[in-house]
Design a protein around this motif. Structure first.
Motif, PDB file in Angstrom:
ATOM      1  N   GLU A  79      -2.880  -5.955   4.231  1.00 51.80           N
ATOM      2  CA  GLU A  79      -1.654  -5.423   3.634  1.00 51.80           C
ATOM      3  C   GLU A  79      -0.398  -6.067   4.213  1.00 51.80           C
ATOM      4  OE1 GLU A  79       1.616  -3.064   2.340  1.00 51.80           O
ATOM      5  OE2 GLU A  79      -0.297  -3.622   1.441  1.00 51.80           O
ATOM      6  N   SER A  80      -0.449  -6.473   5.480  1.00 50.01           N
ATOM      7  CA  SER A  80       0.746  -7.024   6.117  1.00 50.01           C
ATOM      8  C   SER A  80       1.055  -8.454   5.684  1.00 50.01           C
ATOM      9  CB  SER A  80       0.592  -6.983   7.642  1.00 50.01           C
ATOM     10  OG  SER A  80      -0.401  -7.898   8.084  1.00 50.01           O
ATOM     11  N   ALA A 138      -2.782  -7.961  -7.776  1.00 45.26           N
ATOM     12  CA  ALA A 138      -3.143  -6.817  -8.623  1.00 45.26           C
ATOM     13  C   ALA A 138      -4.002  -5.801  -7.879  1.00 45.26           C
ATOM     14  CB  ALA A 138      -3.868  -7.311  -9.877  1.00 45.26           C
ATOM     15  N   ALA A 139      -5.002  -6.275  -7.141  1.00 45.59           N
ATOM     16  CA  ALA A 139      -5.889  -5.356  -6.420  1.00 45.59           C
ATOM     17  C   ALA A 139      -5.141  -4.617  -5.317  1.00 45.59           C
ATOM     18  CB  ALA A 139      -7.075  -6.120  -5.835  1.00 45.59           C
ATOM     19  N   MET A 140      -4.222  -5.327  -4.649  1.00 42.76           N
ATOM     20  CA  MET A 140      -3.444  -4.684  -3.594  1.00 42.76           C
ATOM     21  C   MET A 140      -2.479  -3.659  -4.175  1.00 42.76           C
ATOM     22  SD  MET A 140      -3.340  -4.636  -0.297  1.00 42.76           S
ATOM     23  CE  MET A 140      -3.928  -6.177   0.407  1.00 42.76           C
ATOM     24  N   LEU A 141      -1.923  -3.952  -5.329  1.00 42.21           N
ATOM     25  CA  LEU A 141      -1.039  -2.988  -5.996  1.00 42.21           C
ATOM     26  C   LEU A 141      -1.822  -1.735  -6.386  1.00 42.21           C
ATOM     27  CD1 LEU A 141       1.065  -5.390  -8.281  1.00 42.21           C
ATOM     28  CD2 LEU A 141       1.868  -4.140  -6.260  1.00 42.21           C
ATOM     29  N   ASP A 155      -3.019   0.056   8.319  1.00 36.94           N
ATOM     30  CA  ASP A 155      -4.320   0.150   8.982  1.00 36.94           C
ATOM     31  C   ASP A 155      -5.365  -0.513   8.087  1.00 36.94           C
ATOM     32  OD1 ASP A 155      -6.684   0.798  10.229  1.00 36.94           O
ATOM     33  OD2 ASP A 155      -6.124   2.873  10.639  1.00 36.94           O
ATOM     34  N   ALA A 156      -5.920  -1.627   8.561  1.00 46.95           N
ATOM     35  CA  ALA A 156      -6.890  -2.384   7.769  1.00 46.95           C
ATOM     36  C   ALA A 156      -8.120  -1.559   7.423  1.00 46.95           C
ATOM     37  CB  ALA A 156      -7.310  -3.642   8.532  1.00 46.95           C
TER      38      ALA A 156
END
Length: 401
Positions: free
Chosen positions: A287-288, A296-299, A316-317
């Motif tokens: 995320e960082s 798209a997947a992170m959104l 937090d991974a």
């Protein structure tokens, strides 16, 4: 109509209606029950967020109608990262809760304690949250499946990187004194064997019950090593990074294993400045990293966190990891096509073919078969620049998917 005829009709109607009513009742109660143990307390409690996300994830799935109309009941119990407690809780899940499968039971020592028991019970033991190689032994333990990148493979990647970039390195290693730490160490020593073994100049262990690893770090520093390998769970990984820096030791190469490399639960408590320059491997997105800002997947994941797990730390991974594993479990259940018998759940867990999730790094896919119970066998090196992890090099590890 006489009384006897009415009674006969009533009985006949009830006899006809009973199967129908039972079917309706069964459909109304239709569910698949999963069980897991998590360290919500104890020395590895930072990992508890994995179980919390899983609960939020399956609550969302149920709100959306479940899997083909089947609701998923996840029973998640605290074992405090204590193997005896794990045994107690898993027996409860298997013998009292009558779960259909275990999912993501966390920790190498914890899973080691239940390994034989769950296989004897023919209980699907799916996608355990540990990377020990023993989870991929379908011949002897056909009901157990790993998920994480194998610790031995991870160790081999680090050792090969050191040989390539720092062939004269003097290496110090801190590792947890159990199967988890020894497994990763075995990967390192497999590559650094023979004449290369002398590159390892010092090793130190810690117990999960230790308060700190300060004395171990000072011992390793005194060895004169210029390369540090940190094989620790989050609490001790953060302590080690901070103590290395605060002691004035500045090894040019400091490697941190994947499970102890989260920005949120490790590097931030250790100090981002003190963590700058450390190296790890990754097989899922971070995320960082601004590279994934508009991914798209992170959104989708951020949207999930904001709506369904607001208390979760997006840095937090473990929360990215948990989302991927929950989706893999969901995929397995979808493949069951309504048959949630334990035999079929295991069969479907052995039938993951080229499964891609958007939060896995590009080029990394999950595969299983009756002879391979390890879905993930690839990763990529990454370096922390003081703010974020930066990927470099190629995807490494197992054979191409």
């Amino acid at each position: 109509m006489n009384t006897n005829r009415r009674r006969t009709l009533a009985i006949g109607t009830a006899a006809v209606a009973a199967p129908y009513l039972n079917t309706v009742f069964a459909q109304a109660k239709k569910e698949v029950k999963l069980g897991q143990t998590m360290p919500y307390s104890g020395p590895a409690s930072a990992y508890g967020t994995i179980g919390k996300l899983h609960q939020a994830f399956f609550a969302k799935v149920n709100a959306d109608g479940g899997v083909n109309g089947t609701k998923i009941d996840l029973v998640s119990l605290d074992d405090g990262y204590s193997p005896p407690k794990t045994v107690e809780q898993v027996r409860r899940l298997v013998e009292q809760e009558n779960v259909d499968a275990l999912f993501q039971t966390l920790g190498t020592p914890s899973n080691s304690a239940i390994h034989k028991y769950v296989n004897a019970k023919k209980m699907p033991h799916l996608f355990v949250a540990t990377g020990a190689t023993k989870w991929n032994d379908p011949k002897n333990y056909p009901w157990t499946f790993g998920f994480n990148l194998s610790y031995q493979t991870e160790g081999e990647i680090y050792a090969k990187y050191i040989l390539k970039t720092k062939p004269n390195a003097k290496i110090a290693i801190l590792y947890q004194n159990d199967d988890y730490g020894k497994d990763l160490l075995a990967g390192i020593e497999h590559v650094l064997s023979g004449d290369k073994a002398k590159m390892i100049v010092a090793k130190a262990t810690y117990e999960v019950t230790d308060a700190t690893v300060d004395s171990q770090i000072l011992t390793l520093k005194a060895s004169g090593a210029d390369t540090m390998i940190n094989i620790c769970t989050p609490k001790f990984s953060a302590q080690a990074i901070r103590r290395v820096f605060d002691s004035g030791w500045r090894p040019p190469l400091h490697i941190v294993n994947n499970v102890g490399a989260s920005v949120g639960s490790v590097l931030t408590p250790a100090g981002l400045d003190k963590s700058s320059g450390v190296i790890t491997v990754q097989y899922y997105k971070d995320e960082s990293d601004p590279v994934w800002k508009d991914d798209a997947a992170m959104l989708e994941w951020r949207g999930f966190m904001g709506r369904y797990y607001k208390d979760g730390n997006v840095l937090d991974a473990s929360n990215v990891y948990a989302y991927i594993t929950a989706n893999l479990m969901l995929q397995t259940l979808k493949q069951c096509n309504g048959n949630y018998g334990r035999d079929n759940i295991r069969k479907q867990a052995e039938s993951i073919r080229g499964w891609k999730h958007g939060l896995l790094l590009p080029g990394i896919v999950a595969n299983t078969s009756p002879t391979d119970h390890s879905p993930i066998d690839q990763a990529q090196l990454s370096k922390f620049d003081g703010k974020k992890w930066v990927l470099f090099g190629e995807v490494l590890g197992g054979g191409a998917a």
